[in-house]
Motif scaffolding. Structure first.
Motif, PDB file in Angstrom:
ATOM      1  N   ARG A  51     -18.801  13.224 -10.422  1.00 28.89           N
ATOM      2  CA  ARG A  51     -19.946  12.491  -9.699  1.00 28.89           C
ATOM      3  C   ARG A  51     -19.417  11.980  -8.711  1.00 28.89           C
ATOM      4  NH1 ARG A  51     -22.641   9.574 -14.436  1.00 28.89           N
ATOM      5  NH2 ARG A  51     -23.914   8.740 -12.813  1.00 28.89           N
ATOM      6  N   ALA A  52     -18.166  11.436  -8.475  1.00 28.15           N
ATOM      7  CA  ALA A  52     -17.639  10.693  -7.210  1.00 28.15           C
ATOM      8  C   ALA A  52     -17.367  11.829  -6.121  1.00 28.15           C
ATOM      9  CB  ALA A  52     -16.493   9.994  -7.772  1.00 28.15           C
ATOM     10  N   GLY A  53     -17.497  13.047  -6.583  1.00 29.64           N
ATOM     11  CA  GLY A  53     -17.029  13.912  -5.284  1.00 29.64           C
ATOM     12  C   GLY A  53     -15.749  14.778  -5.539  1.00 29.64           C
ATOM     13  N   SER A  54     -15.220  14.583  -6.548  1.00 27.38           N
ATOM     14  CA  SER A  54     -13.895  15.551  -6.802  1.00 27.38           C
ATOM     15  C   SER A  54     -14.593  16.781  -7.207  1.00 27.38           C
ATOM     16  CB  SER A  54     -13.169  14.841  -8.072  1.00 27.38           C
ATOM     17  OG  SER A  54     -12.383  13.717  -7.625  1.00 27.38           O
ATOM     18  N   GLU A  55     -13.536  17.718  -6.736  1.00 24.63           N
ATOM     19  CA  GLU A  55     -14.001  19.082  -7.026  1.00 24.63           C
ATOM     20  C   GLU A  55     -13.069  20.040  -8.065  1.00 24.63           C
ATOM     21  OE1 GLU A  55     -14.525  20.804  -3.179  1.00 24.63           O
ATOM     22  OE2 GLU A  55     -16.001  19.529  -2.814  1.00 24.63           O
ATOM     23  N   ASN A  56     -11.897  19.719  -8.218  1.00 29.48           N
ATOM     24  CA  ASN A  56     -10.917  20.374  -8.939  1.00 29.48           C
ATOM     25  C   ASN A  56     -10.477  19.472 -10.090  1.00 29.48           C
ATOM     26  OD1 ASN A  56     -11.330  22.883  -7.585  1.00 29.48           O
ATOM     27  ND2 ASN A  56     -10.163  21.896  -6.002  1.00 29.48           N
ATOM     28  N   VAL A  57     -11.090  19.151 -11.067  1.00 34.88           N
ATOM     29  CA  VAL A  57     -10.652  18.273 -12.108  1.00 34.88           C
ATOM     30  C   VAL A  57     -10.152  18.960 -13.390  1.00 34.88           C
ATOM     31  CG1 VAL A  57     -11.168  16.138 -13.403  1.00 34.88           C
ATOM     32  CG2 VAL A  57     -12.867  16.723 -11.279  1.00 34.88           C
ATOM     33  N   ILE A  58      -9.132  18.778 -13.674  1.00 37.86           N
ATOM     34  CA  ILE A  58      -8.187  19.441 -14.750  1.00 37.86           C
ATOM     35  C   ILE A  58      -8.695  18.391 -16.056  1.00 37.86           C
ATOM     36  CG2 ILE A  58      -6.212  20.243 -16.114  1.00 37.86           C
ATOM     37  CD1 ILE A  58      -5.006  20.503 -13.287  1.00 37.86           C
ATOM     38  N   LYS A 112     -11.732  10.988  -2.076  1.00 33.39           N
ATOM     39  CA  LYS A 112     -11.385  11.213  -0.767  1.00 33.39           C
ATOM     40  C   LYS A 112     -10.006  11.515  -0.451  1.00 33.39           C
ATOM     41  CE  LYS A 112     -11.968   7.286   2.678  1.00 33.39           C
ATOM     42  NZ  LYS A 112     -11.971   5.893   2.611  1.00 33.39           N
ATOM     43  N   LEU A 113      -9.103  11.094  -1.230  1.00 29.96           N
ATOM     44  CA  LEU A 113      -7.858  11.587  -0.791  1.00 29.96           C
ATOM     45  C   LEU A 113      -7.616  13.099  -0.918  1.00 29.96           C
ATOM     46  CD1 LEU A 113      -5.385   8.938  -2.668  1.00 29.96           C
ATOM     47  CD2 LEU A 113      -5.067  10.196  -0.310  1.00 29.96           C
ATOM     48  N   GLU A 114      -8.268  13.874  -1.903  1.00 27.87           N
ATOM     49  CA  GLU A 114      -8.387  15.040  -2.379  1.00 27.87           C
ATOM     50  C   GLU A 114      -8.816  15.754  -0.980  1.00 27.87           C
ATOM     51  OE1 GLU A 114     -11.042  15.934  -5.407  1.00 27.87           O
ATOM     52  OE2 GLU A 114      -9.814  15.037  -6.969  1.00 27.87           O
ATOM     53  N   LYS A 115      -9.639  15.195  -0.468  1.00 26.59           N
ATOM     54  CA  LYS A 115     -10.311  15.830   0.935  1.00 26.59           C
ATOM     55  C   LYS A 115      -9.224  15.774   2.033  1.00 26.59           C
ATOM     56  CE  LYS A 115     -14.586  16.385  -0.923  1.00 26.59           C
ATOM     57  NZ  LYS A 115     -14.441  15.758  -2.223  1.00 26.59           N
ATOM     58  N   LYS A 116      -8.406  14.793   2.123  1.00 27.35           N
ATOM     59  CA  LYS A 116      -7.622  14.619   3.309  1.00 27.35           C
ATOM     60  C   LYS A 116      -6.079  14.901   3.119  1.00 27.35           C
ATOM     61  CE  LYS A 116      -6.935   9.668   3.640  1.00 27.35           C
ATOM     62  NZ  LYS A 116      -7.203   8.170   4.259  1.00 27.35           N
ATOM     63  N   HIS A 117      -5.736  14.990   1.835  1.00 24.47           N
ATOM     64  CA  HIS A 117      -4.039  15.479   1.743  1.00 24.47           C
ATOM     65  C   HIS A 117      -4.320  16.951   0.992  1.00 24.47           C
ATOM     66  CE1 HIS A 117      -0.265  15.140  -0.223  1.00 24.47           C
ATOM     67  NE2 HIS A 117      -0.077  14.034   0.315  1.00 24.47           N
ATOM     68  N   PRO A 118      -3.254  17.480   1.499  1.00 30.31           N
ATOM     69  CA  PRO A 118      -3.040  19.060   1.342  1.00 30.31           C
ATOM     70  C   PRO A 118      -2.650  19.306  -0.443  1.00 30.31           C
ATOM     71  CG  PRO A 118      -1.203  18.257   2.449  1.00 30.31           C
ATOM     72  CD  PRO A 118      -2.322  17.088   2.734  1.00 30.31           C
ATOM     73  N   ARG A 119      -2.062  18.341  -1.098  1.00 33.66           N
ATOM     74  CA  ARG A 119      -1.909  18.566  -2.528  1.00 33.66           C
ATOM     75  C   ARG A 119      -2.183  17.345  -3.410  1.00 33.66           C
ATOM     76  NH1 ARG A 119       3.003  21.949  -4.744  1.00 33.66           N
ATOM     77  NH2 ARG A 119       1.776  22.538  -6.205  1.00 33.66           N
ATOM     78  N   VAL A 120      -3.358  17.150  -3.974  1.00 35.83           N
ATOM     79  CA  VAL A 120      -3.726  16.202  -4.850  1.00 35.83           C
ATOM     80  C   VAL A 120      -3.989  17.072  -6.008  1.00 35.83           C
ATOM     81  CG1 VAL A 120      -5.227  14.123  -5.331  1.00 35.83           C
ATOM     82  CG2 VAL A 120      -4.230  14.475  -3.104  1.00 35.83           C
ATOM     83  N   THR A 121      -3.584  16.528  -7.246  1.00 35.42           N
ATOM     84  CA  THR A 121      -4.141  17.299  -8.472  1.00 35.42           C
ATOM     85  C   THR A 121      -4.643  16.068  -9.391  1.00 35.42           C
ATOM     86  OG1 THR A 121      -2.469  18.981  -8.339  1.00 35.42           O
ATOM     87  CG2 THR A 121      -3.559  18.541 -10.483  1.00 35.42           C
ATOM     88  N   THR A 159       0.804  -1.208  -0.101  1.00 35.78           N
ATOM     89  CA  THR A 159      -0.072  -0.004   0.088  1.00 35.78           C
ATOM     90  C   THR A 159       0.903   1.166   0.071  1.00 35.78           C
ATOM     91  OG1 THR A 159      -0.163  -0.011   2.580  1.00 35.78           O
ATOM     92  CG2 THR A 159      -1.826  -0.926   1.323  1.00 35.78           C
ATOM     93  N   ILE A 160       0.437   2.424  -0.178  1.00 33.72           N
ATOM     94  CA  ILE A 160       1.013   3.746  -0.443  1.00 33.72           C
ATOM     95  C   ILE A 160       0.385   4.495   0.696  1.00 33.72           C
ATOM     96  CG2 ILE A 160       1.296   5.814  -1.587  1.00 33.72           C
ATOM     97  CD1 ILE A 160       1.640   4.268  -4.034  1.00 33.72           C
ATOM     98  N   ASP A 161       1.351   4.975   1.299  1.00 35.54           N
ATOM     99  CA  ASP A 161       0.995   6.231   2.537  1.00 35.54           C
ATOM    100  C   ASP A 161       1.054   7.320   2.016  1.00 35.54           C
ATOM    101  OD1 ASP A 161       0.622   7.723   4.538  1.00 35.54           O
ATOM    102  OD2 ASP A 161       2.517   7.275   5.607  1.00 35.54           O
ATOM    103  N   PRO A 162      -0.238   7.911   1.488  1.00 36.24           N
ATOM    104  CA  PRO A 162      -0.112   9.466   0.838  1.00 36.24           C
ATOM    105  C   PRO A 162       0.615  10.424   1.606  1.00 36.24           C
ATOM    106  CG  PRO A 162      -2.423   8.646   1.469  1.00 36.24           C
ATOM    107  CD  PRO A 162      -1.598   7.494   2.019  1.00 36.24           C
ATOM    108  N   GLU A 163       0.566  10.125   3.055  1.00 42.11           N
ATOM    109  CA  GLU A 163       1.367  11.494   3.725  1.00 42.11           C
ATOM    110  C   GLU A 163       2.946  11.369   3.481  1.00 42.11           C
ATOM    111  OE1 GLU A 163      -0.433  13.348   5.355  1.00 42.11           O
ATOM    112  OE2 GLU A 163      -2.150  12.074   4.829  1.00 42.11           O
ATOM    113  N   GLN A 164       3.207  10.321   2.798  1.00 44.46           N
ATOM    114  CA  GLN A 164       4.792  10.469   2.292  1.00 44.46           C
ATOM    115  C   GLN A 164       5.081  11.263   1.282  1.00 44.46           C
ATOM    116  OE1 GLN A 164       6.947   6.967   3.301  1.00 44.46           O
ATOM    117  NE2 GLN A 164       6.287   7.415   5.184  1.00 44.46           N
TER     118      GLN A 164
END
Ligand code: APR
Length: 232
Positions: free
Chosen positions: A103-110, A82-91, A3-8
């Motif tokens: 529709r899944a809840g992502s707000e800033n989609v390029i 979900k990751l977008e909401k809890k990690h400070p920088r997800v693009t 698994t990946i720890d996103p905090e890393q």
């Protein structure tokens, strides 16, 4: 699978293609059952086709909107939202025009290739049109045919949208591509940009393709399962 720890990671970029939506039932473009094996893009997905027969092209896209609305986002879409909401920088950069990430809840989609859910007047700009059926196929102001706000074959990419995507990819330290054949420009260059910043590059795709060698790791599995396991 580890698994990946996103905090890393300081900045994570997800880059998605048609394979991401395929698991929700939206057909891919290439390969068996792909949209372009059933329809000639020359007749449905380029400016010449639209100029020659706007109603036929709009009808084709209206059918695609209805098909997309019948599909639902899968766990892989939700993992990203979900990751977008809890990690400070997800693009999130997508080639998909179907709006599934939103529709899944992502707000800033390029959205590199635009959206099925917008129409554009060549003279009066963009109008949102989010229904299964078009509200109107003609511009309220000037009466011109509205065209889907999509990057069709032969169209230029939107330079502002492209620059935003590339800027994010150049400074990420984890780049995860999901469900793209990587053959359509500019997708092919993206892992190279990420590598310039020594990002860890992961490809999620059940099948290898000519771009696979650019990645550090390949997960030969489907988007929903791989994403759930990786970031579970
Ligand atoms: N999970 C992950 N990947 C999958 C899955 C799945 N469940 N199912 C299929 N795939 C992979 C296929 O192996 C293939 O490599 O998804 C990829 C889809 O490739 P394409 O159909 O070429 O889609 P994409 O790369 O998004 O195409 C780019 O081309 O026609 C244009 O504008 C259109 O945005 C599109 C662009």
């Amino acid at each position: 699978m580890k698994t990946i720890d996103p905090e890393q990671y300081e900045h994570i970029v997800f880059f998605t293609g048609a394979g991401m939506s395929a698991e929700s039932g939206v057909p891919t473009y290439r390969g068996h059952g792909g949209v372009w094996s059933q329809y000639r893009w020359e007749e449905y997905a380029c400016q010449d086709a639209f100029d020659g027969n706007p109603e036929k092209v709009l009808k084709f896209h209206e059918l695609r909107r209805a098909a997309v609305l019948a599909c639902k986002p899968h766990p892989g879409h939700k993992v990203i939202a979900k990751l977008e909401k809890k990690h400070p920088r997800v693009t999130l950069v997508t080639q998909n025009i179907d709006g599934m990430h939103q529709r899944a809840g992502s707000e800033n989609v390029i959205e590199l290739h635009g959206s099925l859910w917008r129409l554009r007047c060549p003279y009066d700009g963009i109008s949102e049109d989010i229904g299964e059926k078009y509200k109107s196929c003609k511009c309220d102001k000037c009466g011109s045919w509205l065209r889907p706000d999509i990057i069709w074959f032969g169209d230029m990419l939107n330079q502002g949208v492209m620059s935003e995507a590339i800027a994010a990819i150049r400074c990420c330290d984890l780049f995860v591509s999901i469900g793209t054949s990587g053959v359509v420009y500019p997708a092919a260059g993206f892992p190279r940009f990420a590598k310039e910043n020594n990002a860890r590059c992961i490809e999620i795709n059940p099948e290898a393709n000519e771009m696979s060698s650019l990645y550090d790791e390949a997960i030969r599995d489907t988007a929903g399962k791989a994403m759930s396991e990786l970031f579970g």
